[in-house]
Structure formats: C-alpha cells, structure tokens
Write a protein that holds these residues in place. Structure first.
Motif, PDB file in Angstrom:
ATOM      1  N   GLU A  41       8.469 -43.796 -24.615  1.00  0.00           N
ATOM      2  CA  GLU A  41       9.312 -44.982 -24.731  1.00  0.00           C
ATOM      3  C   GLU A  41       9.678 -45.521 -23.359  1.00  0.00           C
ATOM      4  N   ARG A  42      10.043 -44.637 -22.434  1.00  0.00           N
ATOM      5  CA  ARG A  42      10.383 -45.070 -21.077  1.00  0.00           C
ATOM      6  C   ARG A  42       9.179 -45.704 -20.413  1.00  0.00           C
ATOM      7  N   SER A  43       8.017 -45.113 -20.607  1.00  0.00           N
ATOM      8  CA  SER A  43       6.798 -45.642 -20.020  1.00  0.00           C
ATOM      9  C   SER A  43       6.515 -47.047 -20.550  1.00  0.00           C
ATOM     10  N   THR A  44       6.714 -47.261 -21.841  1.00  0.00           N
ATOM     11  CA  THR A  44       6.497 -48.572 -22.448  1.00  0.00           C
ATOM     12  C   THR A  44       7.462 -49.592 -21.872  1.00  0.00           C
ATOM     13  N   ARG A  89       6.517 -52.919 -19.667  1.00  0.00           N
ATOM     14  CA  ARG A  89       6.987 -54.266 -20.020  1.00  0.00           C
ATOM     15  C   ARG A  89       7.724 -54.915 -18.853  1.00  0.00           C
ATOM     16  N   ARG A  90       8.552 -54.137 -18.167  1.00  0.00           N
ATOM     17  CA  ARG A  90       9.310 -54.668 -17.035  1.00  0.00           C
ATOM     18  C   ARG A  90       8.355 -55.133 -15.935  1.00  0.00           C
ATOM     19  N   ARG A  91       7.348 -54.301 -15.620  1.00  0.00           N
ATOM     20  CA  ARG A  91       6.398 -54.662 -14.572  1.00  0.00           C
ATOM     21  C   ARG A  91       5.600 -55.910 -14.939  1.00  0.00           C
ATOM     22  N   ILE A  92       5.189 -56.024 -16.188  1.00  0.00           N
ATOM     23  CA  ILE A  92       4.449 -57.206 -16.642  1.00  0.00           C
ATOM     24  C   ILE A  92       5.321 -58.444 -16.516  1.00  0.00           C
ATOM     25  N   ARG A  93       6.569 -58.332 -16.931  1.00  0.00           N
ATOM     26  CA  ARG A  93       7.498 -59.451 -16.843  1.00  0.00           C
ATOM     27  C   ARG A  93       7.682 -59.891 -15.388  1.00  0.00           C
ATOM     28  N   GLU A  94       7.861 -58.929 -14.472  1.00  0.00           N
ATOM     29  CA  GLU A  94       8.029 -59.249 -13.051  1.00  0.00           C
ATOM     30  C   GLU A  94       6.785 -59.916 -12.483  1.00  0.00           C
ATOM     31  N   ARG A  95       5.607 -59.427 -12.821  1.00  0.00           N
ATOM     32  CA  ARG A  95       4.366 -60.027 -12.325  1.00  0.00           C
ATOM     33  C   ARG A  95       4.214 -61.454 -12.836  1.00  0.00           C
ATOM     34  N   ARG A  96       4.512 -61.653 -14.107  1.00  0.00           N
ATOM     35  CA  ARG A  96       4.416 -62.991 -14.688  1.00  0.00           C
ATOM     36  C   ARG A  96       5.356 -63.954 -13.971  1.00  0.00           C
TER      37      ARG A  96
END
Length: 72
Positions: free
Chosen positions: A49-52, A56-63
C-alpha cells in the motif's frame, strides 16, 4: 488442511468455497482436475500500500512538472 471435492459439488457451492480460506482440490471421477486457493480473505501488505501511494505521488509530481514546463 486441503479439502477435496467433486467437480459437481464445487460448481454447486462455488460461492461458499471461494469465500473461505481453505485450499480445495477439485476431482472428477477420482481424477484431479485442479486446485482452488481462495484469495478473498487476504489483505494487501502494508508495504505494498505504501509503495502504491508513493508511486502515485511520484507520478503526480512528474505530471505537474511536465505541465509547468509546457506552460499548462
């Protein structure tokens, strides 16, 4: 413990068997057709769950960075 059932019984009581946690060996005329290992009772590992959430956080930041770079 592994439970053995005939195919017809498994078909008739599939909901019951899939809701349980006991592995099942399915037979027809004495021959093993397959195994059923219900997963309904398993909970995701906290680390997964933490990994997921981290992904998600990293994808959001990159976007957000890409949108800022593109002026959007």
């Amino acid at each position: 413990m592994v439970k053995s059932v005939e195919l017809e019984e498994f078909r008739q009581r599939m909901d019951h068997y899939l809701a349980g946690t006991e592995p099942i060996v399915i037979h027809r005329d004495g021959a093993t057709l397959g195994h059923c290992i219900p997963l309904a009772q398993r909970q995701p590992a906290p680390q997964a769950e933490r990994s997921t959430e981290e992904t998600r956080r990293r994808i959001r930041e990159r976007r957000e960075r890409i949108e800022a770079d593109l002026g959007g």
